[in-house]
Scaffold this motif. Structure first.
Motif, PDB file in Angstrom:
ATOM      1  N   HIS A  21      -9.111 -16.124 -12.539  1.00  0.00           N
ATOM      2  CA  HIS A  21      -9.005 -16.400 -13.924  1.00  0.00           C
ATOM      3  C   HIS A  21      -7.661 -15.656 -14.512  1.00  0.00           C
ATOM      4  N   LEU A  22      -6.674 -16.510 -14.818  1.00  0.00           N
ATOM      5  CA  LEU A  22      -5.403 -16.052 -15.333  1.00  0.00           C
ATOM      6  C   LEU A  22      -5.198 -15.833 -16.797  1.00  0.00           C
ATOM      7  N   GLY A  23      -5.027 -14.558 -17.188  1.00  0.00           N
ATOM      8  CA  GLY A  23      -4.869 -14.305 -18.448  1.00  0.00           C
ATOM      9  C   GLY A  23      -3.421 -13.867 -19.018  1.00  0.00           C
ATOM     10  N   PHE A  24      -3.189 -14.551 -20.321  1.00  0.00           N
ATOM     11  CA  PHE A  24      -1.735 -14.093 -20.825  1.00  0.00           C
ATOM     12  C   PHE A  24      -1.710 -14.418 -22.403  1.00  0.00           C
ATOM     13  N   VAL A  25      -0.765 -14.053 -23.098  1.00  0.00           N
ATOM     14  CA  VAL A  25      -0.913 -13.948 -24.572  1.00  0.00           C
ATOM     15  C   VAL A  25      -0.026 -15.075 -24.982  1.00  0.00           C
ATOM     16  N   LEU A  82       6.094 -13.054 -17.603  1.00  0.00           N
ATOM     17  CA  LEU A  82       5.063 -13.290 -18.419  1.00  0.00           C
ATOM     18  C   LEU A  82       4.244 -12.148 -17.952  1.00  0.00           C
ATOM     19  N   PRO A  83       3.765 -11.379 -18.715  1.00  0.00           N
ATOM     20  CA  PRO A  83       2.674 -10.357 -18.809  1.00  0.00           C
ATOM     21  C   PRO A  83       1.267 -11.000 -18.540  1.00  0.00           C
ATOM     22  N   VAL A  84       0.590 -10.700 -17.484  1.00  0.00           N
ATOM     23  CA  VAL A  84      -0.643 -11.459 -17.147  1.00  0.00           C
ATOM     24  C   VAL A  84      -1.582 -10.394 -16.670  1.00  0.00           C
ATOM     25  N   CYS A  85      -2.893 -10.957 -16.646  1.00  0.00           N
ATOM     26  CA  CYS A  85      -4.082 -10.344 -15.999  1.00  0.00           C
ATOM     27  C   CYS A  85      -4.645 -11.214 -15.262  1.00  0.00           C
ATOM     28  N   ASN A 114     -24.764  -8.201  -8.642  1.00  0.00           N
ATOM     29  CA  ASN A 114     -24.065  -7.531  -7.645  1.00  0.00           C
ATOM     30  C   ASN A 114     -22.748  -8.310  -7.298  1.00  0.00           C
ATOM     31  N   TYR A 115     -21.746  -7.886  -7.485  1.00  0.00           N
ATOM     32  CA  TYR A 115     -20.350  -8.618  -7.536  1.00  0.00           C
ATOM     33  C   TYR A 115     -19.120  -7.789  -6.776  1.00  0.00           C
ATOM     34  N   ARG A 116     -18.192  -8.542  -6.717  1.00  0.00           N
ATOM     35  CA  ARG A 116     -16.832  -7.719  -6.068  1.00  0.00           C
ATOM     36  C   ARG A 116     -15.831  -8.710  -6.920  1.00  0.00           C
ATOM     37  N   SER A 117     -15.023  -7.613  -7.672  1.00  0.00           N
ATOM     38  CA  SER A 117     -13.904  -8.280  -8.480  1.00  0.00           C
ATOM     39  C   SER A 117     -12.698  -7.451  -8.122  1.00  0.00           C
ATOM     40  N   VAL A 118     -11.664  -8.281  -8.459  1.00  0.00           N
ATOM     41  CA  VAL A 118     -10.357  -7.591  -8.415  1.00  0.00           C
ATOM     42  C   VAL A 118      -9.550  -8.062  -9.885  1.00  0.00           C
ATOM     43  N   VAL A 119      -8.856  -6.957 -10.369  1.00  0.00           N
ATOM     44  CA  VAL A 119      -8.356  -7.107 -11.728  1.00  0.00           C
ATOM     45  C   VAL A 119      -6.845  -6.739 -11.379  1.00  0.00           C
ATOM     46  N   VAL A 120      -5.763  -7.631 -11.463  1.00  0.00           N
ATOM     47  CA  VAL A 120      -4.421  -7.229 -11.344  1.00  0.00           C
ATOM     48  C   VAL A 120      -3.589  -7.462 -12.651  1.00  0.00           C
ATOM     49  N   HIS A 121      -3.149  -6.224 -12.948  1.00  0.00           N
ATOM     50  CA  HIS A 121      -2.167  -6.150 -14.063  1.00  0.00           C
ATOM     51  C   HIS A 121      -0.825  -6.531 -13.700  1.00  0.00           C
ATOM     52  N   GLY A 122       0.102  -7.180 -14.556  1.00  0.00           N
ATOM     53  CA  GLY A 122       1.479  -7.295 -14.118  1.00  0.00           C
ATOM     54  C   GLY A 122       2.294  -8.260 -14.668  1.00  0.00           C
ATOM     55  N   THR A 123       3.492  -8.625 -14.293  1.00  0.00           N
ATOM     56  CA  THR A 123       4.320  -9.676 -14.756  1.00  0.00           C
ATOM     57  C   THR A 123       4.500 -10.593 -14.185  1.00  0.00           C
ATOM     58  N   ALA A 124       4.139 -11.761 -14.481  1.00  0.00           N
ATOM     59  CA  ALA A 124       4.400 -13.243 -13.378  1.00  0.00           C
ATOM     60  C   ALA A 124       5.854 -13.615 -13.580  1.00  0.00           C
ATOM     61  N   ASP A 172      -3.121  -3.473 -26.256  1.00  0.00           N
ATOM     62  CA  ASP A 172      -1.486  -2.886 -26.189  1.00  0.00           C
ATOM     63  C   ASP A 172      -0.478  -4.091 -25.938  1.00  0.00           C
ATOM     64  N   GLY A 173      -0.860  -5.135 -26.415  1.00  0.00           N
ATOM     65  CA  GLY A 173       0.112  -6.214 -26.302  1.00  0.00           C
ATOM     66  C   GLY A 173       0.219  -6.924 -25.031  1.00  0.00           C
ATOM     67  N   ALA A 174      -0.735  -6.440 -23.843  1.00  0.00           N
ATOM     68  CA  ALA A 174      -0.908  -7.067 -22.686  1.00  0.00           C
ATOM     69  C   ALA A 174      -2.389  -7.642 -22.528  1.00  0.00           C
ATOM     70  N   PRO A 175      -2.402  -8.929 -21.720  1.00  0.00           N
ATOM     71  CA  PRO A 175      -3.654  -9.565 -21.601  1.00  0.00           C
ATOM     72  C   PRO A 175      -4.462  -8.650 -20.728  1.00  0.00           C
ATOM     73  N   VAL A 176      -5.850  -8.779 -20.856  1.00  0.00           N
ATOM     74  CA  VAL A 176      -6.961  -8.213 -20.055  1.00  0.00           C
ATOM     75  C   VAL A 176      -7.851  -9.235 -19.694  1.00  0.00           C
ATOM     76  N   VAL A 177      -8.406  -9.400 -18.745  1.00  0.00           N
ATOM     77  CA  VAL A 177      -9.524 -10.466 -18.337  1.00  0.00           C
ATOM     78  C   VAL A 177     -10.499  -9.848 -17.408  1.00  0.00           C
TER      79      VAL A 177
END
Lengths: 220, 220
Positions: A40-44, A83-86, A107-117, B46-51
């Motif tokens: 799930h790709l998040g952006f503003v 593009l700043p994404v999560c 029970n789950y396993r998740s990964v959250v990546v913050h960064g710029t695409a 803070d202006g960045a997306p979070v999912v």
């Protein structure tokens, strides 16, 4: 980057809750990213959050997402600033039923990546990324398909996101009921959840002499 | 609101791609939201997306999410202005293998909800919402558990999101190969994907005289 070096802990990849479930080692993060295939790709957009499901693949310390050159987030990633994404991947392993409603969980396993695409423009990197997305869903498939031609490549945006600010979160095990609740007369435990791949169904117009390929022959 | 009235089409719930896959009727949207139980909640920090992945439930035209009062998005929803969010639910139904890499896809059903999340303060609505989240995962479970006490309620934030700006996106069927590719020697078709619930595993400390409840007795 050595597998032994964990991802750095930053302000925004420390969970506010259940910190003991967080993991920053590359092995855990890569395993989750490689088992999943849908993120799930998040952006503003116009100041508001947007979250869209999409396929992805990992090559080393980089994730790739592809899509139409007309799609809004991929266009945004084509700007110089990126593009700043999560990007979040979640695998569900079980439903956790505690005696108390409060301690119900999953029970789950998740990964959250913050960064710029950023859009990928190098033809070789684009080709590798597109193969990786196809092979991520069904390993071995890219070699057993017609690869994109010039017209299709022109219509496809490939976006990369480096794995620099990353965290995993993992919950395993049974319910964590309070001591005082253990004698309550409610069943408690875990209902396992798995993703199941069924018997492949050939396309209606498939030449019946084409056999099911080996990479699809085992259910998982 | 009548089931017959579709959700309005707005600037941000019209997809830029594959418009023919979009649906706005309440029946389709509700069915997807009720079959899923895990959403990906996007917000801006803070202006960045979070999912972040989280559980949810639907009551009528309102979704509920709960969590710790300490969690960042739920705190944000406690402000008077609420918290702009995008809540997305995706169900995967199949892997679509076309002859061409370009036409590879997945069959899926997704719902994207745009809106503003607000904390729920009314005790009755909070209680109904918490029951709904538990019953959404395992129907019948809320009545067969110890409900939250005052201390637990004080630690739990409940957030609501009205279903006003909503769209579903649905892909079904086989691969859409180009006419020119139909004779290529590659297998094509769909690998069905389902979520499977396995045999419930009792907690290690469960009183062995407590039988598996009826609402858990059938796998699905």
């Amino acid at each position: 980057m050595s597998q032994a070096t964990p991802y750095p802990i930053t302000d925004r990849n420390v969970p506010t809750r259940s910190k003991e479930r967080a993991a920053y080692d590359r092995e855990s993060v890569h395993a989750i990213l490689d088992e999943g295939y849908l993120c799930h790709l998040g952006f503003v957009r116009d100041g508001a959050p947007v979250v869209l499901p999409t396929l992805y693949a990992r090559i080393g310390e980089r994730l790739y997402v592809h899509g139409s050159t007309g799609s809004r987030p991929l266009r945004g990633a084509g700007q110089d600033a990126g593009l700043p994404v999560c990007l979040t991947v979640t695998l569900v392993d079980g439903l956790v039923l505690a005696r108390s409603a409060f301690h119900h969980s999953i029970n789950y396993r998740s990964v959250v990546v913050h960064g710029t695409a950023y859009q990928v423009t190098d033809p070789k990197e684009r080709a590798l990324a597109l193969d990786a997305v196809v092979d991520h869903i069904v390993p071995g498939r890219a070699d057993d398909s017609r690869r994109a031609d010039a017209r299709e490549l022109a219509a496809t945006a490939v976006v990369r996101l480096d794995l620099t600010e990353v965290s995993a979160k993992i919950r395993t095990g049974g319910p964590n009921d309070d001591e005082a609740d253990l004698a309550l007369p409610y069943w408690s435990g875990v209902v396992p959840v798995t993703e199941h791949r069924g018997t492949p169904a050939p396309a209606a117009d498939l030449d019946p002499t084409i056999a099911l390929p080996g990479y699809l022959s085992t259910e998982r």
